[in-house]
Scaffold this motif. Structure first.
Motif, short mmCIF file in Angstrom:
data_model
loop_
_atom_site.label_atom_id
_atom_site.label_comp_id
_atom_site.label_asym_id
_atom_site.label_seq_id
_atom_site.Cartn_x
_atom_site.Cartn_y
_atom_site.Cartn_z
N GLN A 699 0.62 -1.12 -0.01
CA GLN A 699 -0.06 -0.54 -0.21
C GLN A 699 1.11 1.39 0.26
O GLN A 699 0.29 2.09 -0.64
N THR A 700 2.05 0.94 0.97
CA THR A 700 2.58 2.42 0.86
C THR A 700 3.01 2.50 -0.73
O THR A 700 3.45 3.81 -0.74
N ALA A 701 3.94 1.78 -1.26
CA ALA A 701 5.29 2.05 -2.20
C ALA A 701 3.68 2.27 -3.98
O ALA A 701 3.76 3.02 -4.45
N ILE A 754 4.43 11.13 1.47
CA ILE A 754 5.92 10.20 2.19
C ILE A 754 5.58 9.93 3.71
O ILE A 754 5.97 9.23 4.22
N MET A 755 5.26 11.20 3.72
CA MET A 755 4.84 11.40 5.50
C MET A 755 3.79 10.90 5.83
O MET A 755 4.10 10.04 7.01
N ILE A 756 2.77 10.27 5.24
CA ILE A 756 1.79 9.75 6.08
C ILE A 756 2.04 7.96 6.11
O ILE A 756 1.66 8.11 6.79
N CYS A 757 2.95 7.92 4.87
CA CYS A 757 2.78 6.44 5.00
C CYS A 757 4.36 5.73 5.69
O CYS A 757 3.54 4.89 6.78
N SER A 787 -3.93 0.40 10.17
CA SER A 787 -5.08 1.66 9.93
C SER A 787 -5.25 2.05 9.19
O SER A 787 -5.41 1.83 8.38
N SER A 788 -6.89 1.44 9.16
CA SER A 788 -7.69 1.94 8.07
C SER A 788 -7.94 3.57 8.03
O SER A 788 -8.36 3.46 7.08
N LEU A 789 -7.24 4.33 9.21
CA LEU A 789 -7.90 5.74 9.25
C LEU A 789 -6.41 5.39 8.53
O LEU A 789 -6.47 6.69 7.06
N ALA A 790 -5.31 5.38 7.95
CA ALA A 790 -4.63 5.97 7.91
C ALA A 790 -4.60 5.37 6.43
O ALA A 790 -3.76 5.98 5.28
N PHE A 791 -4.99 3.99 6.05
CA PHE A 791 -5.40 3.63 4.87
C PHE A 791 -6.36 4.53 4.06
O PHE A 791 -5.49 4.82 3.24
N MET A 798 -4.30 11.16 -2.07
CA MET A 798 -3.79 10.87 -4.09
C MET A 798 -5.98 11.18 -4.75
O MET A 798 -5.90 11.81 -4.71
N GLY A 799 -7.13 11.32 -3.98
CA GLY A 799 -7.74 11.92 -4.17
C GLY A 799 -8.32 12.54 -4.34
O GLY A 799 -8.58 13.21 -5.31
N MET A 800 -7.73 14.28 -3.54
CA MET A 800 -7.27 15.00 -3.18
C MET A 800 -6.35 15.81 -4.07
O MET A 800 -6.86 17.16 -5.06
N LEU A 801 -5.02 14.79 -4.33
CA LEU A 801 -4.69 15.86 -6.03
C LEU A 801 -5.67 15.53 -7.29
O LEU A 801 -5.26 16.73 -7.85
N ALA A 802 -6.05 14.16 -7.17
CA ALA A 802 -6.58 14.07 -8.61
C ALA A 802 -7.74 15.47 -8.61
O ALA A 802 -7.81 15.34 -9.35
N PHE A 803 -8.06 15.23 -7.75
CA PHE A 803 -9.41 16.62 -7.95
C PHE A 803 -8.77 17.71 -8.53
O PHE A 803 -9.81 18.56 -8.75
#
Length: 898
Positions: A699-701, A754-757, A787-791, A798-803
């Protein structure tokens, strides 16, 4: 009617005691020696042994108003078997008198009485023997010779009150056929002994037999007397404590009752129980079995108690279809040499038999053939032998009163010329001596006790002051002492003794009623039961020798419900015995590997129940592997999808000098193409057996590479806007034109992901786990996100960047340019967002390897969508429309003709 008989017996006993108290004042001078007409006979001797036998087995109680004195009981139906028992006692006494080693110089006599198997007659006979005369006198004996003991009676119902009375006087009593357990109570019956085992042993043996054959659903028929009720009570306790259930329990009437008999037959016919245990004497059972045969009740297994297991009255041809295959417990069979000759020598002229005897004391009694006078004296008043003669030869004695005769109006007159040897009757059959053998042993037990009393050593006796008893004048309690200790080997080389409760060793033969070639029933020994044997060796049965009802060799089934097979459990039906149940299949994940399981067991961790629920099998291990078809397809798609941006990058590098490649930050396009090449390769981490490393990287990669890709797209979008805005004169955006801003945007967007991951991996990293709950019978090897929250934060960023990219590109879509890259970025963001929005419900609703496949598909489709939408239009121009790959065309200053 039974209560009426009991009341009569009690009343009769009270009257006798009152008579005794009245006659006591007059003293023994009122004694009148004799016998009761038609009820008994005597033979003189130094010592008398009493005997009580049910020579008649049917009785009639005349209806009498309560204001009148009771009328005499009428006895009917002469029993040849009982008369054989009687003659066995006579024969045993004759043998003892002939034996010079047993009781030398002592001659035994007897006083025998017909009880008619009814309590008042039994008490009357016992009192007659105690007092020694017809007019009974309780407390007095009117004959000089002492009464040693009383042999009898057969039925427990008669024996019980007689035993209570004899216990008061201390007279030993030895029964040959009374097996009710209550008689073992030494506090109530201190002077009682028997040569037949107690029903307590028989009931246990019957329960053991039922368990041996696997019968769990049985019925009980018990006579309406102490023998039937007490025996069946113990039997019920024994069988119900061993998992056997009672289908029904009916009472066999002692007195003929057609309504009750019809009910019994109906219950047996309608019951699903194929095994019926019967505790009853044959006389009570005869009308019941006759009705069974009339209604053609077949297919049942009858288990007989010892009271009727060898009954010739029931073993008739007309009963064969009903009673064939009966299994019965019988008293141990014995041999009595010389008995048959004695039985055949009996006649009205010689009621004690014609065989020669040696007299121990010639001045007391003569038994020989030439002692006609003594024979007549010994049999004075003996009507029994004439009744026996009438029963055997179906004739009528002219001098026998009609109220005694069994054949009134018979055309055939009895003479003394008939021969017993010409007949084959139950009386002369000595091939199956059981009760007869008990009578024989009972007489010898008394004789051996008398012998021990007689040969007591002076001043070494067991009584006060070490005294011995006088054989010519002893008290009954003195003989009782020796009876408790008697132990001898009989003529059949078997040991005879009594335990502390007066019971003999518990030995039984197991008989099977089988049809002979002549259509008759014979008793075949198929096993034995010995309570003194070691556990597991007590019950011995030869199953191959048994023939069941209908000629079957296979053991019949008798169950309320057939056994529950493995994979099911028993569920008791409400309101029914525990043997009646339903078979409920085990639930998923549970199993039952044995039949008739009460509960299903859950499979251990890592196992699951088989399809039949009869065992546990290892659960299927599920994960998306490289070897399975789905894994192969996804790997292939990942490689192809990864090669697409690589090929595009190669084209761009080859044409790096062209305007379309140089446009909008060539270096950023190279980075984006590299990121898009890595995105499909990230999906390869999702395939294969999960491990701690792969779970943390997948997931992180993926999130980091996609954040880089979307950040590059966002940077390109922003640069498109700035490039067109900065071209206007006086625009302040010119300072932002260059590679610094887009590179900063791409790096900043990626660094934040990267900080989130990193935070995710540090706080609650993903880890592999075995999911056993998602799919039944399957262990899903998957990665727990930790952590589901982190996921979801990672995906959300990523969705925010796309939006943001979509909004910026959408606003810049109408900027003037022949090749406005914002249009393609807008479309790529629509594809990207659509893919990941549809991914969310699909991801949540699937489990196992398909959930992984959904995410891989989203990665591949979104990365491919970005590449196709952004770069394929450029590749089209580079490869297929090179004439468009000019600065003027891209700036919209010159139109190229098609």
């Amino acid at each position: 009617m039974t209560r009426r008989v009991l009341i009569l017996a009690i009343w009769y006993r009270v009257v006798l005691h009152v008579l005794g108290s009245l006659t006591a004042a007059n003293g023994p001078s009122r004694c009148s020696v004799g016998v009761l007409e038609g009820r008994g006979f005597t033979a003189a001797g130094d010592i008398i042994i009493g005997g009580i036998f049910p020579v008649h087995y049917n009785k009639v109680f005349p209806d009498t108003p309560f204001t009148d004195l009771p009328k005499p009981i009428v006895c009917e139906k002469f029993s040849l078997r009982s008369y054989r028992w009687l003659q066995a006692m006579v024969f045993a006494i004759k043998e003892i008198n002939e034996n010079p080693l047993l009781l030398p110089n002592i001659t035994l006599g007897f006083a025998i009485y017909d009880s008619c198997d009814v309590i008042p007659r039994g008490l009357e006979g016992a009192l007659w023997q105690l007092s020694g005369q017809d007019d009974v006198l309780p407390g007095y004996r009117c004959r000089p010779e002492p009464l040693a003991a009383i042999i009898g009676d057969a039925g427990s119902g008669v024996t019980l009150p007689v035993a209570r009375m004899l216990g008061l006087y201390g007279y030993p009593q030895i029964s040959y056929f009374s097996s009710v357990p209550l008689l073992s109570d030494r506090r109530q019956f201190p002077s009682f002994f028997r040569t037949i085992p107690s029903d307590e042993f028989q009931s246990r043996a019957l329960a053991r037999l039922v368990r041996y054959f696997g019968w769990s659903w049985v019925g009980i028929l018990a006579a309406e007397d102490d023998y039937g009720q007490l025996g069946s009570q113990i039997l019920r306790e024994e069988i119900q404590g061993s998992g056997v259930c009672l289908a029904f329990s009916e009472t066999v009437p002692v007195l003929y009752n057609l309504k009750k008999i019809a009910k019994i037959v109906q219950v047996v016919k309608s019951s699903t129980a194929n095994v019926i245990i019967v505790f009853s004497f044959e006389s009570y059972l005869i009308p019941v079995m006759a009705e069974m045969a009339r209604q053609n009740v077949t297919g049942k297994v009858w288990i007989a108690s010892e009271a009727w297991s060898t009954s010739p009255s029931l073993a008739q041809k007309d009963q064969l279809r009903t009673l064939g295959g009966t299994i019965g417990f019988a008293i141990r069979r014995g041999e009595i040499p010389g008995l048959k000759e004695h039985l055949l020598s009996v006649s009205p002229q010689w009621p004690l038999g014609k065989s020669a005897n040696l007299n121990k004391n010639s001045d007391v009694i003569a038994w020989g053939e030439n002692s006609t006078t003594q024979q007549q004296k010994a049999s004075s008043g003996d009507v029994l032998v004439k009744l026996f003669w009438e029963e055997v030869f179906k004739c009528k004695w002219p001098d026998l009163p009609d109220h005694m005769s069994s054949f009134i109006g018979s055309q055939l007159t009895c003479t003394q010329q008939e021969s017993l040897a010409s007949l084959d009757t139950a009386y002369s059959d000595v091939s199956n001596l059981r009760v007869t053998y008990n009578v024989y042993n009972a007489v010898y037990a008394v004789a051996n006790a008398l012998h021990d009393l007689h040969f007591c050593k002076h001043m070494k006796g067991p009584f006060l002051n070490n005294e011995c008893a006088n054989i010519q004048d002893f008290e009954p309690w003195q003989l009782l002492h020796y009876m408790k200790k008697v132990h001898f080997i009989n003529n059949a080389a078997e040991a005879v003794f009594f335990d502390d409760n007066g019971n003999p060793p518990a030995l039984y033969d197991i008989l099977n009623w089988q049809e002979t070639h002549t259509g008759e029933i014979r008793y075949v020994k198929v096993g034995s039961f010995n309570f003194s044997a070691a556990p597991g060796q007590d019950l011995l049965i030869n199953e191959n020798a048994i023939i069941w009802n209908g000629g079957q060799k296979q053991i019949p089934r008798s169950v309320c419900t057939e056994s529950c097979p493995a994979g099911t459990r028993k569920a008791t039906r409400r309101g029914q015995p525990v043997c009646c149940f339903d078979c409920i299949p085990c639930s998923e994940g549970a199993f039952a590997n044995e039949s008739d399981s009460a509960e299903c067991l859950y499979c251990p961790e890592g196992f699951w129940s088989s399809e039949k629920r009869d065992s546990c099998t290892p659960k299927l291990i599920e994960f998306l592997s490289f070897q399975e078809p789905l894994g192969v397809v996804l790997v292939s798609l990942s490689v192809v999808t990864s090669l697409m941006p690589i090929s595009t990058l190669a084209i761009f590098l080859w044409h790096h000098h062209t305007p379309i490649v140089k446009a909008n930050n060539r270096q950023l396009s190279y980075v984006l193409l590299c990121a898009l090449a890595m995105c499909p390769l990230c999906s390869l981490i999702f395939i294969g057996r999960p491990s701690p490393t792969s779970c943390m990287l997948r997931q992180t990669a993926f999130g980091t590479v996609f954040a880089l890709s979307v950040s590059c797209v966002l940077a390109k979008t922003i640069m498109v806007v700035i490039a067109f805005r900065a071209s206007k004169p006086g625009s302040g955006l010119q300072k932002w034109v260059g590679s610094c801003l887009p590179n900063s945007i791409a790096c900043g967007g990626t660094l934040f992901q990267i900080m989130i991951c990193v935070t995710w991996l540090g706080a609650s990293p993903p880890f592999p786990e075995n999911n056993t709950k998602a799919h039944t019978g399957t262990i899903i090897l998957e990665c727990n996100e930790g952590s589901s929250l982190a996921f979801w934060c990672m995906l959300g960023y990523m969705g925010m960047l796309a939006f943001i990219s979509f909004i910026v590109a959408f606003l810049a879509r109408k900027l003037p340019d022949s090749f406005n890259e914002a249009k393609f970025i807008t479309f790529s963001m629509v594809v990207f967002v659509s893919v990941w929005l549809s991914f969310i419900p699909a991801y949540i609703s699937t489990k196992g390897k398909y959930m992984v496949a959904v995410e891989i598909f989203a990665i591949l489709s979104s990365s491919a969508g970005l590449e196709v939408c952004i770069f394929y239009p450029k590749c089209y121009i580079i490869l297929l429309r090179p004439q468009w790959n000019t600065r003027d065309y891209l700036m919209g200053k010159k139109t190229i003709a098609e």
